[in-house]
Design a protein around this motif. Sequence first.
Motif, PDB file in Angstrom:
ATOM      1  N   GLU A  76       0.830  -1.204   0.000  1.00 49.73           N
ATOM      2  CA  GLU A  76       0.000   0.000   0.000  1.00 49.73           C
ATOM      3  C   GLU A  76       0.872   1.265   0.000  1.00 49.73           C
ATOM      4  O   GLU A  76       0.434   2.314  -0.428  1.00 49.73           O
ATOM      5  CB  GLU A  76      -0.823  -0.064   1.293  1.00 49.73           C
ATOM      6  N   ILE A  77       2.094   1.133   0.546  1.00 47.46           N
ATOM      7  CA  ILE A  77       2.956   2.322   0.629  1.00 47.46           C
ATOM      8  C   ILE A  77       4.153   2.256  -0.329  1.00 47.46           C
ATOM      9  O   ILE A  77       5.069   3.056  -0.216  1.00 47.46           O
ATOM     10  CB  ILE A  77       3.439   2.572   2.076  1.00 47.46           C
ATOM     11  N   SER A  78       4.110   1.326  -1.275  1.00 48.41           N
ATOM     12  CA  SER A  78       5.209   1.223  -2.244  1.00 48.41           C
ATOM     13  C   SER A  78       5.430   2.553  -2.938  1.00 48.41           C
ATOM     14  O   SER A  78       4.474   3.206  -3.377  1.00 48.41           O
ATOM     15  CB  SER A  78       4.878   0.200  -3.332  1.00 48.41           C
ATOM     16  N   TYR A  79       6.693   2.933  -3.057  1.00 45.87           N
ATOM     17  CA  TYR A  79       7.102   4.108  -3.836  1.00 45.87           C
ATOM     18  C   TYR A  79       6.570   5.428  -3.291  1.00 45.87           C
ATOM     19  O   TYR A  79       6.526   6.413  -4.002  1.00 45.87           O
ATOM     20  CB  TYR A  79       6.657   3.926  -5.301  1.00 45.87           C
ATOM     21  N   ARG A  80       6.207   5.437  -2.019  1.00 41.67           N
ATOM     22  CA  ARG A  80       5.636   6.674  -1.470  1.00 41.67           C
ATOM     23  C   ARG A  80       6.689   7.728  -1.133  1.00 41.67           C
ATOM     24  O   ARG A  80       6.356   8.838  -0.759  1.00 41.67           O
ATOM     25  CB  ARG A  80       4.779   6.340  -0.238  1.00 41.67           C
ATOM     26  N   LEU A  81       7.979   7.386  -1.279  1.00 44.11           N
ATOM     27  CA  LEU A  81       9.006   8.424  -1.129  1.00 44.11           C
ATOM     28  C   LEU A  81       9.331   9.040  -2.489  1.00 44.11           C
ATOM     29  O   LEU A  81      10.185   9.916  -2.582  1.00 44.11           O
ATOM     30  CB  LEU A  81      10.280   7.868  -0.474  1.00 44.11           C
ATOM     31  N   ARG A  82       8.630   8.576  -3.529  1.00 47.11           N
ATOM     32  CA  ARG A  82       8.866   9.096  -4.880  1.00 47.11           C
ATOM     33  C   ARG A  82       8.706  10.622  -4.905  1.00 47.11           C
ATOM     34  O   ARG A  82       7.748  11.159  -4.343  1.00 47.11           O
ATOM     35  CB  ARG A  82       7.849   8.480  -5.841  1.00 47.11           C
ATOM     36  N   ASN A  83       9.666  11.276  -5.542  1.00 44.49           N
ATOM     37  CA  ASN A  83       9.655  12.740  -5.731  1.00 44.49           C
ATOM     38  C   ASN A  83       9.830  13.539  -4.448  1.00 44.49           C
ATOM     39  O   ASN A  83       9.662  14.759  -4.460  1.00 44.49           O
ATOM     40  CB  ASN A  83       8.394  13.197  -6.479  1.00 44.49           C
ATOM     41  N   LYS A  84      10.130  12.870  -3.351  1.00 49.90           N
ATOM     42  CA  LYS A  84      10.549  13.631  -2.170  1.00 49.90           C
ATOM     43  C   LYS A  84      12.027  13.964  -2.363  1.00 49.90           C
ATOM     44  O   LYS A  84      12.774  13.208  -2.982  1.00 49.90           O
ATOM     45  CB  LYS A  84      10.337  12.831  -0.885  1.00 49.90           C
ATOM     46  N   VAL A  85      12.417  15.105  -1.836  1.00 49.55           N
ATOM     47  CA  VAL A  85      13.774  15.588  -2.087  1.00 49.55           C
ATOM     48  C   VAL A  85      14.691  15.101  -0.966  1.00 49.55           C
ATOM     49  O   VAL A  85      14.300  15.110   0.206  1.00 49.55           O
ATOM     50  CB  VAL A  85      13.756  17.126  -2.176  1.00 49.55           C
ATOM     51  N   LEU A  86      15.886  14.646  -1.349  1.00 47.56           N
ATOM     52  CA  LEU A  86      16.823  14.079  -0.370  1.00 47.56           C
ATOM     53  C   LEU A  86      18.146  14.838  -0.360  1.00 47.56           C
ATOM     54  O   LEU A  86      18.739  15.087  -1.412  1.00 47.56           O
ATOM     55  CB  LEU A  86      17.103  12.608  -0.728  1.00 47.56           C
ATOM     56  N   GLY A  87      18.587  15.210   0.828  1.00 48.66           N
ATOM     57  CA  GLY A  87      19.931  15.762   1.010  1.00 48.66           C
ATOM     58  C   GLY A  87      20.637  14.966   2.098  1.00 48.66           C
ATOM     59  O   GLY A  87      19.990  14.414   2.988  1.00 48.66           O
ATOM     60  N   VAL A  88      21.964  14.891   2.016  1.00 48.60           N
ATOM     61  CA  VAL A  88      22.691  14.033   2.958  1.00 48.60           C
ATOM     62  C   VAL A  88      23.819  14.807   3.647  1.00 48.60           C
ATOM     63  O   VAL A  88      24.489  15.646   3.037  1.00 48.60           O
ATOM     64  CB  VAL A  88      23.263  12.791   2.224  1.00 48.60           C
ATOM     65  N   VAL A  89      23.988  14.489   4.927  1.00 45.75           N
ATOM     66  CA  VAL A  89      25.054  15.060   5.754  1.00 45.75           C
ATOM     67  C   VAL A  89      25.884  13.897   6.303  1.00 45.75           C
ATOM     68  O   VAL A  89      25.325  12.874   6.701  1.00 45.75           O
ATOM     69  CB  VAL A  89      24.439  15.845   6.942  1.00 45.75           C
TER      70      VAL A  89
END
Length: 267
Positions: free
Chosen positions: A119-132
């Motif tokens: 039900e939650i597959s690919y729900r991070l799609r198009n969220k923006v990611l930055g890393v530290v």
Amino acid sequence: MEVNILGISGSPRHANTEILVKETLNAARELGGVQTKLISLADYDLRPCDGCELCMGHVRGATENQICYNHGDVDPIIKEMLAADGIIIGSPVYTWNVSARLKCLLEKCAALCPAPLTEISYRLRNKVLGVVATAGGIWEGQELVVQTVWRWGLSLGMIVVGAVSTEAFPAGSLVAGIGSGAYSPSVFSKDSVSREKNPVLGRPQIASCRNLGRNVATVARVVGAGLRSLDQAGQSIPPVVTYRRFPEKPAPGSYLEKLVQAGRIKV
Ligand SMILES: Cc1cc2nc3c(=O)[nH]c(=O)nc-3n(C[C@H](O)[C@H](O)[C@H](O)COP(=O)(O)O)c2cc1C
């Protein structure tokens, strides 16, 4: 238009990684119209994935309310991730890679990838990611950490954003928030990356984190506005295509069984 940016510190301590992730969030918030939240994994007793696969759709399938069936420890964190427009993830370098605590969280996002059909597959799609990434040394694994988290995010459909300067040079890195305790009187102290303790690297590494925070918030805004305008124009973005056929018989009551019954998947 308001955007929500979530910062996650992957250290088991409230220390350097958290300081730098907070800097990213402060800079994002200063843009205006940006809400931020910080989660520190120091406050969570996370356990690694047991490989039970219950979160995966052919066995049972994660839902918005239940993600890890075994421990449930990551569920509140993943719910915050689902609610965010942008996510900034920080990790200390532990033996040249991410901390085990952060790895527990990354593993338990398996149900969000396109393959397991939940039900939650690919729900991070198009969220923006930055890393530290923070380390004791200067070239001691920060870039490996950054790339590990980038790859994880890319596989989930996230949009990776760097730390290209939005304020005067020098910046420590143009691709991520990179911190190093070297040049601090005590490399292992809890604030060895701070401006005060680290007169040589403090200013540029914090500048990188601030650039990263602004870039993540800005791209999250652009993506949000773009998706809304496409929606208003009646133009949908291409759906994610997962399996047409699944080789195994779905377990009774599983999410996959529902998809088979609905004629969306063949076994
Ligand atoms: C188990 C462990 C492994 C570490 N491995 C490395 C390493 O490979 N390279 C390095 O430069 N620093 C290493 N460090 C130092 C940490 O990366 C550094 O102190 C970092 O700033 C800690 O982040 P924190 O203050 O947010 O906990 C290690 C520290 C620990 C506890």
